[in-house]
Design an enzyme around this catalytic site. Structure first.
Site, PDB file in Angstrom:
ATOM      1  N   HIS A 123       4.372   3.168   6.002  1.00  0.00           N
ATOM      2  CA  HIS A 123       3.557   3.474   7.179  1.00  0.00           C
ATOM      3  C   HIS A 123       4.449   3.701   8.394  1.00  0.00           C
ATOM      4  O   HIS A 123       5.549   3.173   8.472  1.00  0.00           O
ATOM      5  CB  HIS A 123       2.683   2.272   7.589  1.00  0.00           C
ATOM      6  CG  HIS A 123       2.012   1.524   6.517  1.00  0.00           C
ATOM      7  ND1 HIS A 123       0.648   1.526   6.365  1.00  0.00           N
ATOM      8  CD2 HIS A 123       2.484   0.719   5.529  1.00  0.00           C
ATOM      9  CE1 HIS A 123       0.306   0.739   5.357  1.00  0.00           C
ATOM     10  NE2 HIS A 123       1.409   0.246   4.826  1.00  0.00           N
ATOM     11  N   SER A 140       0.818  -1.224   0.000  1.00  0.00           N
ATOM     12  CA  SER A 140       0.000   0.000   0.000  1.00  0.00           C
ATOM     13  C   SER A 140       0.846   1.266   0.000  1.00  0.00           C
ATOM     14  O   SER A 140       0.374   2.316  -0.433  1.00  0.00           O
ATOM     15  CB  SER A 140      -0.909   0.024   1.223  1.00  0.00           C
ATOM     16  OG  SER A 140      -1.839  -1.028   1.148  1.00  0.00           O
TER      17      SER A 140
END
Length: 130
Positions: free
Chosen positions: A124, A121
């Site tokens: 993070h 994704s």
């Protein structure tokens, strides 16, 4: 019996749920290079992974220096829809998240914040809440 105890421990550990917040910075190689902040991907598709990591580390420094709370910063800048909840992903168990994210999240102690976590994704920082 000892076997029963071992099996019970395995079942309980496999059902363990944790709660985390995260702040996601997407980049041109992200699985879906668009977000609520950049719906067309005009910015994200031009952002290198290296610049996403630099951006993320700058955010982490602001949190570490108590300039802003994790939740408030996630609300403002995270590329995940969880931003509206301050990055809170709620409770989840093993197998619910991408492996790289899950591995990092389950290693954290409650209240501990990760370094850079790289997933499909994007990149993070993860804060374990429970």
């Amino acid at each position: 019996c000892a076997l029963h105890v071992i099996l019970k421990e395995r079942i309980m550990s496999s059902e363990e749920k944790i709660r985390c917040s995260h702040l996601l910075v997407k980049h041109q190689n992200s699985r879906r290079p668009a977000s609520w902040r950049d719906t067309t991907g005009a910015i994200i598709t031009k952002k290198t992974k290296e610049s996403a990591i630099e951006e993320l580390l700058a955010y982490k420094e602001q949190i570490d220096q108590n300039v802003i709370s994790f939740a408030e910063l996630a609300k403002r800048v995270s590329d995940c829809s969880s931003a509206k909840n301050g990055g809170d992903l709620g409770h989840f168990g093993k197998g619910a998240m991408q492996k790289q994210f899950e591995d990092a999240a389950f290693k954290l102690e409650v209240g501990e914040m990760s370094g850079v976590v790289d997933s499909d994704s994007g990149v993070h920082i993860v804060l374990r809440l429970a």
